[in-house]
Design an enzyme around this catalytic site. Structure first.
Site, PDB file in Angstrom:
ATOM      1  N   ASP A   1      -2.859   4.800  -2.438  1.00  0.00           N
ATOM      2  CA  ASP A   1      -3.899   5.408  -1.617  1.00  0.00           C
ATOM      3  C   ASP A   1      -4.295   6.796  -2.143  1.00  0.00           C
ATOM      4  O   ASP A   1      -3.422   7.608  -2.467  1.00  0.00           O
ATOM      5  CB  ASP A   1      -3.336   5.534  -0.191  1.00  0.00           C
ATOM      6  CG  ASP A   1      -4.394   5.863   0.840  1.00  0.00           C
ATOM      7  OD1 ASP A   1      -5.320   5.050   1.002  1.00  0.00           O
ATOM      8  OD2 ASP A   1      -4.298   6.924   1.495  1.00  0.00           O
TER       9      ASP A   1
ATOM     10  N   GLU B   1      -6.290   4.018  -5.839  1.00  0.00           N
ATOM     11  CA  GLU B   1      -7.574   4.288  -5.195  1.00  0.00           C
ATOM     12  C   GLU B   1      -7.930   5.710  -5.589  1.00  0.00           C
ATOM     13  O   GLU B   1      -7.236   6.662  -5.220  1.00  0.00           O
ATOM     14  CB  GLU B   1      -7.473   4.173  -3.673  1.00  0.00           C
ATOM     15  CG  GLU B   1      -8.835   4.332  -3.023  1.00  0.00           C
ATOM     16  CD  GLU B   1      -8.771   4.848  -1.599  1.00  0.00           C
ATOM     17  OE1 GLU B   1      -9.693   4.568  -0.824  1.00  0.00           O
ATOM     18  OE2 GLU B   1      -7.818   5.559  -1.256  1.00  0.00           O
TER      19      GLU B   1
ATOM     20  N   ASP C   1       0.870  -1.168   0.000  1.00  0.00           N
ATOM     21  CA  ASP C   1       0.000   0.000   0.000  1.00  0.00           C
ATOM     22  C   ASP C   1       0.909   1.220   0.000  1.00  0.00           C
ATOM     23  O   ASP C   1       1.803   1.334   0.838  1.00  0.00           O
ATOM     24  CB  ASP C   1      -0.868  -0.016   1.268  1.00  0.00           C
ATOM     25  CG  ASP C   1      -2.232   0.585   1.028  1.00  0.00           C
ATOM     26  OD1 ASP C   1      -2.291   1.669   0.419  1.00  0.00           O
ATOM     27  OD2 ASP C   1      -3.230  -0.013   1.461  1.00  0.00           O
TER      28      ASP C   1
ATOM     29  N   HIS D   1     -11.279  -2.552   3.397  1.00  0.00           N
ATOM     30  CA  HIS D   1     -11.179  -2.187   4.812  1.00  0.00           C
ATOM     31  C   HIS D   1     -11.887  -0.882   5.152  1.00  0.00           C
ATOM     32  O   HIS D   1     -11.887  -0.470   6.298  1.00  0.00           O
ATOM     33  CB  HIS D   1      -9.698  -2.075   5.193  1.00  0.00           C
ATOM     34  CG  HIS D   1      -9.033  -0.948   4.452  1.00  0.00           C
ATOM     35  ND1 HIS D   1      -8.911  -0.936   3.070  1.00  0.00           N
ATOM     36  CD2 HIS D   1      -8.496   0.220   4.873  1.00  0.00           C
ATOM     37  CE1 HIS D   1      -8.327   0.186   2.695  1.00  0.00           C
ATOM     38  NE2 HIS D   1      -8.061   0.907   3.770  1.00  0.00           N
ATOM     39  N   ASP D   2     -12.452  -0.212   4.151  1.00  0.00           N
ATOM     40  CA  ASP D   2     -13.157   1.049   4.401  1.00  0.00           C
ATOM     41  C   ASP D   2     -14.671   0.904   4.274  1.00  0.00           C
ATOM     42  O   ASP D   2     -15.397   1.876   4.474  1.00  0.00           O
ATOM     43  CB  ASP D   2     -12.728   2.109   3.368  1.00  0.00           C
ATOM     44  CG  ASP D   2     -11.295   2.565   3.540  1.00  0.00           C
ATOM     45  OD1 ASP D   2     -10.774   2.502   4.663  1.00  0.00           O
ATOM     46  OD2 ASP D   2     -10.693   2.991   2.526  1.00  0.00           O
TER      47      ASP D   2
HETATM   48  O1  TEU Z   1      -9.287   5.925   1.823  1.00  0.00           O
HETATM   49  C1  TEU Z   1      -9.713   7.092   1.215  1.00  0.00           C
HETATM   50  C2  TEU Z   1     -11.171   7.395   1.148  1.00  0.00           C
HETATM   51  O2  TEU Z   1     -11.519   8.347   0.523  1.00  0.00           O
HETATM   52  C3  TEU Z   1     -12.223   6.664   1.815  1.00  0.00           C
HETATM   53  O3  TEU Z   1     -12.473   5.399   1.410  1.00  0.00           O
HETATM   54  C4  TEU Z   1     -12.091   6.872   3.298  1.00  0.00           C
HETATM   55  O4  TEU Z   1     -11.714   5.717   3.956  1.00  0.00           O
HETATM   56  C5  TEU Z   1     -13.351   7.327   3.928  1.00  0.00           C
HETATM   57  O5  TEU Z   1     -14.297   6.361   3.766  1.00  0.00           O
HETATM   58  C6  TEU Z   1     -13.754   8.667   3.436  1.00  0.00           C
HETATM   59  O6  TEU Z   1     -15.038   8.933   3.836  1.00  0.00           O
HETATM   60  C7  TEU Z   1      -7.937   5.671   1.950  1.00  0.00           C
HETATM   61  C8  TEU Z   1      -7.710   4.435   2.771  1.00  0.00           C
HETATM   62  O7  TEU Z   1      -8.276   3.334   2.118  1.00  0.00           O
HETATM   63  C9  TEU Z   1      -8.268   4.663   4.142  1.00  0.00           C
HETATM   64  O8  TEU Z   1      -8.229   3.529   4.946  1.00  0.00           O
HETATM   65  C10 TEU Z   1      -7.496   5.796   4.760  1.00  0.00           C
HETATM   66  O9  TEU Z   1      -8.058   6.138   5.988  1.00  0.00           O
HETATM   67  C11 TEU Z   1      -7.477   7.034   3.873  1.00  0.00           C
HETATM   68  O10 TEU Z   1      -7.205   6.741   2.513  1.00  0.00           O
HETATM   69  C12 TEU Z   1      -6.399   7.965   4.328  1.00  0.00           C
HETATM   70  O11 TEU Z   1      -5.146   7.417   4.067  1.00  0.00           O
END
Ligand code: TEU
Ligand code: CA
Length: 533
Positions: free
Chosen positions: A197, A249, A96, A318-319
């Site tokens: 990310d 992402e 990542d 994971h989000d």
């Molecule tokens: O996520 C970025 C993101 O925009 C979203 O998915 C976020 O988790 C949140 O839901 C916004 O409302 C990435 C990573 O996947 C996430 O785990 C991190 O917290 C984020 O970036 C910051 O690095």
């Protein structure tokens, strides 16, 4: 060539996968001990959520050293072992890459507090207004404002995520050079590529006020701008030296923007994670849920299948909350879990499976804030409290959207500790673990786990499923049907996203059925999914 078009990729959230030393925290030796599980599933690569040194304000997405392993997860030697052991099983490792921001404990940031240091411009530092106003009106991803005052430097720094995640300033060319070195460091260790990310927000064109919006005021100043494309092309030159792969992402992208980020001729990313299909059950912002409408979901998937030559296919990460709890039905756990598996493994693109998806793990069963860890959930709780939303309503909003839904420990067995740990797990284990666990599903030929294995093998063997074109056939209120075709061969997939029976015009010989059907006459049982030949 383009191995990533043929592979199934599996995402590991290291903290919750397998603990090896009883401290309740998943770790790298734990991952190594479970590689056979992944090989059995048929995955070609692992995307590892961050394992770098980090104070864990956002569980590793706040990196304090890109060249060190978080001691909670093990050592660099463990990491090298993981790369080697995975390699023996033909499994590649994808790291990542979190380069929009670093932790405020990173050396660069600590130095940056001193205006005379060489790091003074590594971040976005600005003075506030005379009246104590913030440098601009932007709002952050975690539901709060995105400027924090630093008493040492006497200025504010920009943080689009948590306040200990300071955004890097790519207007300073030294920052990009640092990132290139980090890439080389890991590529030399043998990693196959990176999941990048929030990669489409790197470049901020100015720090002017943004147009006021319900969420992410200011985003027109950083979403998918030309400056980001330029950075990606530069990174790609380094990646190409090693034949490395990237998936970005990319938040809030349209298909057109996605094509500009991952079109082959652009030499930027190999593919992107888009979010539109994850927004079908929300209203304006992710915290406001509305009823999931399958038809909108099918239309969205179809649109992306048509508009991009190659998609990164995912239903979980994971989000996001767990897919059965969200798009399927906990009451029809097994059928809807298998249906979602069939969807994930038969669309055109690279399937990304998230740990626990292969055994049908569900959303958490917590009942209060105290049980949560997610920094986003905690921030949102604070904001909702400020808005005087009553406790019950706050919990309703947070419990359905919290990222911790996907972060509870992997359920390997039905024992206390779930086979995840002998100690006290860092985040609670779901009480359904006695019913939903891998050990039990291994014994049951009809389990979700065995279905995933079977479908993964089918895909790995089938050029039609891996490389075939996508043709939409039906996008109804509850039935989604499509065809994959390659060189005169084809397969038809029919999915009934509902607890009610349905009819379809599709016909054919049954190749797979999630309810064990042998012949098909167009009648679909609740949550039935079939592949027809
Ligand atoms: O996520 C970025 C993101 O925009 C979203 O998915 C976020 O988790 C949140 O839901 C916004 O409302 C990435 C990573 O996947 C996430 O785990 C991190 O917290 C984020 O970036 C910051 O690095
Ligand atoms: Ca551990």
């Amino acid at each position: 060539m383009e191995w990533w078009k043929d592979a199934i990729i599996y995402q590991i959230y290291p903290r919750s996968f397998q603990d090896s030393n009883g401290d309740g925290i998943g770790d790298i030796p734990g991952i190594i001990s479970r590689l056979d599980h992944l090989q059995e599933l048929g995955v070609g690569a692992i995307w590892l959520s961050p394992v770098y040194r980090s104070p864990n304000a956002d569980n590793g997405y706040d990196i304090s050293d890109y060249r060190e392993i978080n001691p909670e997860y093990g050592t660099m030697e463990d990491m090298e072992n993981l790369i080697a052991e995975a390699g023996k099983r033909q499994i590649r490792i994808i790291m990542d890459l979190v380069i929009n921001h670093t932790s405020t404990s990173h050396y660069w940031f600590r130095q940056s507090r001193d205006r005379t240091s060489g790091y003074a411009d590594y971040y976005y530092w600005r003075r506030g207004g005379a009246d104590g106003a913030l440098p601009n009106n932007w709002t952050g991803f975690f539901g709060e404002d995105c400027w924090e005052f630093d008493p040492e430097r006497c200025e504010y720094y920009l943080h689009l995520f948590a306040k200990s995640q300071a955004d890097l300033n790519y207007h300073n060319p030294a920052v990009l050079e640092e990132v290139k070195d980090i890439l080389r460091f890991w590529l030399r260790k043998g990693v196959a590529g990176f999941r990048c990310d929030v990669i489409n927000i790197l470049w901020k064109d100015s720090l002017e006020n943004g147009k006021k919006k319900l969420a992410l005021t200011g985003s027109e100043h950083y979403l998918s701008l030309e400056g980001t494309h330029e950075i990606l092309r530069q990174l790609r030159e380094v990646l190409d030296e090693y034949g490395a792969f990237t998936v970005g992402e990319t938040v809030f992208v349209t298909p057109g923007q996605a094509r500009e980020l991952c079109g082959r001729e652009r030499k930027e990313l190999d593919m992107v994670f888009s979010f539109e299909h994850m927004e079908c059950d929300q209203f304006l912002v992710k915290w406001l849920k509305r009823k999931f409408r399958p038809k909108a979901f099918f239309a969205c998937l179809t649109k992306w299948q048509k508009e991009l030559d190659w998609n990164a296919i995912y239903l979980e990460n994971h989000d996001q909350p767990r897919s059965i709890s969200r798009f399927g039905s906990e009451a029809h756990w097994k059928e809807s879990g298998k249906l979602l598996a069939l969807l994930a493994l038969t669309l055109r693109g690279t399937p990304f499976l998230y740990q626990g998806q292969e055994i049908g793990m569900l959303n958490f069963d917590f009942d209060r804030m105290r049980q949560l860890n997610d920094v986003e959930s905690k921030n949102v709780e604070r904001v909702l409290r400020r808005l005087h939303i009553p406790r019950k309503a706050r919990w309703r909003i947070i419990s359905r959207t919290s990222r911790d839904n996907a972060r509870t420990p992997f359920q390997w067995t039905g024992e206390p500790g779930a086979g995840f740990t002998d100690g006290r797990p860092w985040l609670g284990i779901n009480h359904n673990c006695e019913d939903i666990n891998l050990a039990r599903q291994e014994q049951d030929p009809d389990s979700i786990w065995n279905w995933y294995k079977d479908l993964a093998a089918l895909r790995n063997d089938s050029a039609v499923l891996r490389r075939g074109t996508f043709l939409p056939l039906e996008t109804g209120e509850q039935v989604f049907a499509y065809r994959r075709e390659l060189e005169g061969e084809g397969l038809t997939i029919v999915l009934n996203f509902s607890g009610k029976p349905a009819r379809t015009a599709q016909q054919g010989r049954v190749l797979r059925s999630n309810i064990g059907r042998e012949t098909f006459d167009g009648q679909l049982a609740p949550w039935e999914a079939v592949i027809l030949q």
